[in-house]
Design a protein around this motif. Sequence first.
Motif, PDB file in Angstrom:
ATOM      1  N   PHE A 293     -16.541  13.027   1.076  1.00  0.00           N
ATOM      2  CA  PHE A 293     -15.304  12.347   0.697  1.00  0.00           C
ATOM      3  C   PHE A 293     -14.449  12.047   1.929  1.00  0.00           C
ATOM      4  O   PHE A 293     -13.911  10.946   2.078  1.00  0.00           O
ATOM      5  CB  PHE A 293     -14.521  13.216  -0.298  1.00  0.00           C
ATOM      6  N   ILE A 294     -14.344  13.032   2.831  1.00  0.00           N
ATOM      7  CA  ILE A 294     -13.567  12.818   4.062  1.00  0.00           C
ATOM      8  C   ILE A 294     -14.171  11.685   4.891  1.00  0.00           C
ATOM      9  O   ILE A 294     -13.459  10.819   5.414  1.00  0.00           O
ATOM     10  CB  ILE A 294     -13.499  14.111   4.889  1.00  0.00           C
ATOM     11  N   ALA A 295     -15.506  11.695   5.003  1.00  0.00           N
ATOM     12  CA  ALA A 295     -16.174  10.654   5.781  1.00  0.00           C
ATOM     13  C   ALA A 295     -15.939   9.277   5.177  1.00  0.00           C
ATOM     14  O   ALA A 295     -15.672   8.296   5.898  1.00  0.00           O
ATOM     15  CB  ALA A 295     -17.671  10.949   5.870  1.00  0.00           C
ATOM     16  N   TYR A 296     -16.011   9.170   3.846  1.00  0.00           N
ATOM     17  CA  TYR A 296     -15.806   7.882   3.180  1.00  0.00           C
ATOM     18  C   TYR A 296     -14.381   7.371   3.400  1.00  0.00           C
ATOM     19  O   TYR A 296     -14.166   6.179   3.631  1.00  0.00           O
ATOM     20  CB  TYR A 296     -16.088   8.010   1.682  1.00  0.00           C
ATOM     21  N   VAL A 297     -13.404   8.271   3.320  1.00  0.00           N
ATOM     22  CA  VAL A 297     -12.007   7.850   3.489  1.00  0.00           C
ATOM     23  C   VAL A 297     -11.734   7.440   4.931  1.00  0.00           C
ATOM     24  O   VAL A 297     -11.086   6.412   5.199  1.00  0.00           O
ATOM     25  CB  VAL A 297     -11.048   8.982   3.055  1.00  0.00           C
ATOM     26  N   GLU A 298     -12.242   8.243   5.884  1.00  0.00           N
ATOM     27  CA  GLU A 298     -11.938   7.960   7.290  1.00  0.00           C
ATOM     28  C   GLU A 298     -12.625   6.708   7.804  1.00  0.00           C
ATOM     29  O   GLU A 298     -12.070   6.014   8.655  1.00  0.00           O
ATOM     30  CB  GLU A 298     -12.314   9.168   8.151  1.00  0.00           C
ATOM     31  N   ASN A 299     -13.836   6.395   7.329  1.00  0.00           N
ATOM     32  CA  ASN A 299     -14.518   5.193   7.822  1.00  0.00           C
ATOM     33  C   ASN A 299     -14.215   3.955   6.985  1.00  0.00           C
ATOM     34  O   ASN A 299     -14.749   2.880   7.249  1.00  0.00           O
ATOM     35  CB  ASN A 299     -16.032   5.416   7.923  1.00  0.00           C
ATOM     36  N   GLY A 300     -13.356   4.102   5.980  1.00  0.00           N
ATOM     37  CA  GLY A 300     -12.930   2.951   5.199  1.00  0.00           C
ATOM     38  C   GLY A 300     -13.810   2.613   4.034  1.00  0.00           C
ATOM     39  O   GLY A 300     -13.562   1.610   3.346  1.00  0.00           O
ATOM     40  N   THR A 301     -14.854   3.407   3.775  1.00  0.00           N
ATOM     41  CA  THR A 301     -15.699   3.137   2.611  1.00  0.00           C
ATOM     42  C   THR A 301     -14.884   3.308   1.328  1.00  0.00           C
ATOM     43  O   THR A 301     -15.025   2.532   0.377  1.00  0.00           O
ATOM     44  CB  THR A 301     -16.907   4.085   2.597  1.00  0.00           C
ATOM     45  N   VAL A 302     -14.033   4.327   1.296  1.00  0.00           N
ATOM     46  CA  VAL A 302     -13.121   4.541   0.174  1.00  0.00           C
ATOM     47  C   VAL A 302     -11.720   4.185   0.658  1.00  0.00           C
ATOM     48  O   VAL A 302     -11.208   4.791   1.605  1.00  0.00           O
ATOM     49  CB  VAL A 302     -13.165   6.012  -0.308  1.00  0.00           C
ATOM     50  N   THR A 303     -11.115   3.183   0.033  1.00  0.00           N
ATOM     51  CA  THR A 303      -9.763   2.753   0.397  1.00  0.00           C
ATOM     52  C   THR A 303      -8.855   2.898  -0.819  1.00  0.00           C
ATOM     53  O   THR A 303      -9.317   2.846  -1.968  1.00  0.00           O
ATOM     54  CB  THR A 303      -9.766   1.295   0.868  1.00  0.00           C
ATOM     55  N   PRO A 304      -7.553   3.086  -0.577  1.00  0.00           N
ATOM     56  CA  PRO A 304      -6.627   3.240  -1.699  1.00  0.00           C
ATOM     57  C   PRO A 304      -6.586   1.984  -2.568  1.00  0.00           C
ATOM     58  O   PRO A 304      -6.520   0.869  -2.065  1.00  0.00           O
ATOM     59  CB  PRO A 304      -5.278   3.484  -1.024  1.00  0.00           C
ATOM     60  N   ALA A 305      -6.672   2.203  -3.879  1.00  0.00           N
ATOM     61  CA  ALA A 305      -6.520   1.115  -4.849  1.00  0.00           C
ATOM     62  C   ALA A 305      -5.120   1.247  -5.451  1.00  0.00           C
ATOM     63  O   ALA A 305      -4.927   1.918  -6.473  1.00  0.00           O
ATOM     64  CB  ALA A 305      -7.602   1.186  -5.921  1.00  0.00           C
ATOM     65  N   PHE A 306      -4.155   0.636  -4.803  1.00  0.00           N
ATOM     66  CA  PHE A 306      -2.766   0.807  -5.228  1.00  0.00           C
ATOM     67  C   PHE A 306      -2.513   0.074  -6.544  1.00  0.00           C
ATOM     68  O   PHE A 306      -2.940  -1.064  -6.723  1.00  0.00           O
ATOM     69  CB  PHE A 306      -1.813   0.287  -4.150  1.00  0.00           C
ATOM     70  N   GLU A 307      -1.795   0.748  -7.423  1.00  0.00           N
ATOM     71  CA  GLU A 307      -1.354   0.134  -8.666  1.00  0.00           C
ATOM     72  C   GLU A 307      -0.021   0.747  -9.076  1.00  0.00           C
ATOM     73  O   GLU A 307       0.294   1.883  -8.707  1.00  0.00           O
ATOM     74  CB  GLU A 307      -2.390   0.337  -9.777  1.00  0.00           C
ATOM     75  N   LYS A 308       0.734  -0.020  -9.810  1.00  0.00           N
ATOM     76  CA  LYS A 308       2.041   0.449 -10.262  1.00  0.00           C
ATOM     77  C   LYS A 308       1.861   1.323 -11.489  1.00  0.00           C
ATOM     78  O   LYS A 308       1.384   0.859 -12.536  1.00  0.00           O
ATOM     79  CB  LYS A 308       2.930  -0.753 -10.567  1.00  0.00           C
ATOM     80  N   THR A 454       7.153   6.626   0.293  1.00  0.00           N
ATOM     81  CA  THR A 454       8.151   5.574   0.502  1.00  0.00           C
ATOM     82  C   THR A 454       7.687   4.306  -0.194  1.00  0.00           C
ATOM     83  O   THR A 454       6.642   3.743   0.146  1.00  0.00           O
ATOM     84  CB  THR A 454       8.356   5.315   2.006  1.00  0.00           C
ATOM     85  N   ALA A 455       8.457   3.859  -1.159  1.00  0.00           N
ATOM     86  CA  ALA A 455       8.040   2.743  -2.004  1.00  0.00           C
ATOM     87  C   ALA A 455       7.815   1.472  -1.209  1.00  0.00           C
ATOM     88  O   ALA A 455       6.845   0.740  -1.433  1.00  0.00           O
ATOM     89  CB  ALA A 455       9.085   2.506  -3.090  1.00  0.00           C
ATOM     90  N   SER A 456       8.699   1.176  -0.231  1.00  0.00           N
ATOM     91  CA  SER A 456       8.580  -0.077   0.524  1.00  0.00           C
ATOM     92  C   SER A 456       7.287  -0.122   1.338  1.00  0.00           C
ATOM     93  O   SER A 456       6.620  -1.150   1.422  1.00  0.00           O
ATOM     94  CB  SER A 456       9.793  -0.245   1.440  1.00  0.00           C
ATOM     95  N   LYS A 457       6.926   1.013   1.961  1.00  0.00           N
ATOM     96  CA  LYS A 457       5.692   1.050   2.751  1.00  0.00           C
ATOM     97  C   LYS A 457       4.462   0.885   1.872  1.00  0.00           C
ATOM     98  O   LYS A 457       3.530   0.148   2.207  1.00  0.00           O
ATOM     99  CB  LYS A 457       5.611   2.363   3.522  1.00  0.00           C
ATOM    100  N   ILE A 458       4.440   1.575   0.741  1.00  0.00           N
ATOM    101  CA  ILE A 458       3.274   1.502  -0.147  1.00  0.00           C
ATOM    102  C   ILE A 458       3.150   0.099  -0.727  1.00  0.00           C
ATOM    103  O   ILE A 458       2.046  -0.431  -0.865  1.00  0.00           O
ATOM    104  CB  ILE A 458       3.397   2.541  -1.275  1.00  0.00           C
ATOM    105  N   HIS A 459       4.282  -0.511  -1.045  1.00  0.00           N
ATOM    106  CA  HIS A 459       4.238  -1.863  -1.618  1.00  0.00           C
ATOM    107  C   HIS A 459       3.645  -2.865  -0.636  1.00  0.00           C
ATOM    108  O   HIS A 459       2.880  -3.755  -1.007  1.00  0.00           O
ATOM    109  CB  HIS A 459       5.643  -2.290  -2.046  1.00  0.00           C
ATOM    110  N   LYS A 460       3.982  -2.719   0.666  1.00  0.00           N
ATOM    111  CA  LYS A 460       3.416  -3.596   1.676  1.00  0.00           C
ATOM    112  C   LYS A 460       1.903  -3.423   1.773  1.00  0.00           C
ATOM    113  O   LYS A 460       1.153  -4.377   1.951  1.00  0.00           O
ATOM    114  CB  LYS A 460       4.073  -3.327   3.037  1.00  0.00           C
ATOM    115  N   LYS A 461       1.442  -2.152   1.709  1.00  0.00           N
ATOM    116  CA  LYS A 461      -0.008  -1.904   1.786  1.00  0.00           C
ATOM    117  C   LYS A 461      -0.737  -2.422   0.563  1.00  0.00           C
ATOM    118  O   LYS A 461      -1.917  -2.748   0.628  1.00  0.00           O
ATOM    119  CB  LYS A 461      -0.269  -0.404   1.942  1.00  0.00           C
ATOM    120  N   SER A 462      -0.033  -2.508  -0.568  1.00  0.00           N
ATOM    121  CA  SER A 462      -0.682  -2.929  -1.814  1.00  0.00           C
ATOM    122  C   SER A 462      -0.834  -4.450  -1.910  1.00  0.00           C
ATOM    123  O   SER A 462      -1.582  -4.937  -2.739  1.00  0.00           O
ATOM    124  CB  SER A 462       0.122  -2.421  -3.016  1.00  0.00           C
TER     125      SER A 462
END
Length: 463
Positions: A293-308, A454-462
Amino acid sequence: MALLVAACSISVLCMAKYIPETYGSQLSERLQNEAQELVQELGECTNLEDCYALVDSFSLEMDALASINDQDGYLIYPEAGGKIDMSNDTVAVMKDEDENSQAIEDELLSGIMFPFTIQNAGERYILEVHGNSSPINQAASAIQETLPTILTGIFILSILCSLFYSHYITNPIIEISKVSERMAGLDFSMKSDLKRNDEVGVLSESLNALSGNLEKTLHELESEIRKEKELEQKQRNFFASASHDLKTPIAILIGHLNGILDGVGDYKNAKPYIERSIAIAEQMNQLVQSLLFIAYVENGTVTPAFEKSDFAELVRRSVGEMSCLIEDKGQQLSIDIPDRAICWFDNGMMERVIKNLIENAVKYSPVKESIAISMSQDRNADIKFEIENTGVTIPNDSLPNLFEPFYRVDASRSKENGGNGLGMYIIKTLLENHEASYGICNTDNGVKFQFCLTASKIHKKSI
């Protein structure tokens, strides 16, 4: 300087030689043109007296010696006398020349002969014209007299020009060269202080700008290299720790299996050892899953799927699923969360963060201690989450290392609780994927962990 002196000296000498010659040529050409016009006027005269008047006027106007000779070469006007040698276009020496005649002849240019005929008379005459060379001789003499002074002035001027050139051009170039030499040695501390509006000033400013850019780039490169080395070192430490954590349970597992196969001693009753082997295998599986899991997150295989979504509902759900662990240890749970807290986040990642935090609190707090969970949302929609467990503290010197992989405050106790030292590292990795701030500290009653989304930062990433 020597080149400047030589060039100026040659120029002056050439002027001294060619100015008189040029002036004489121009004077002769003008005299010839005017004499030709005079010949035309003489040809229109009807008697010699008229010719004499024209010749006198011409002599005064042109500052020249003009005379009229008959066709045999004898002087008629202004004074009768000797005969002219027509073969070489020169004036014959007058028979009655006095003692000053030689001096006068030296001041005359070569004579020019023009034949003409008086109108209605039919007789042929010769107009002889001599230009005055005294202005030319005076100019040449003046140049020769002033030549030493001019050359001395040129020498002094050359010295002054050399000093000026050295101060205004050479010294700045030397200063710029010193700066460039320092730059070549990767020393960017020296700057050029020239404040000029010419090309040298532009070069100085460009060199300073280049020095600043190179220094900035070099520092950035050094920073990147340092980060790369730190990352490589972390990876080596990570794999070394993972290998160490896998090596011991694998050795125990192999020992159990060999003992069971051989059926010696206590291994004749295989069931307890099989159960223990299964537990070890499950721990190893958890460790491997965490590493993947750590390897997938760090190499970008698993990326955050942001949703409200509702973060308060996520906390309530996670607490409900972990409540059995709290009840088994007889610990007290207090919750202070709002009814709704809508914000952007990855449900799966944040659920893992909440559950890991609750699991750590339950594991490391003694029986019948308390766990307090609180959450709030401000007007900017920022989420603040806190969890505090009592009855335990962490040494202050260990707090900065808690987020390092495989770090354990008490290794033996962690292994008894089934910990692999990756829980806090996973929490850190997931929170950084949400650009969240986080921290852990000791309190009067125990240990508290908190993070803020921080809502503003997460919203930009989403987006």
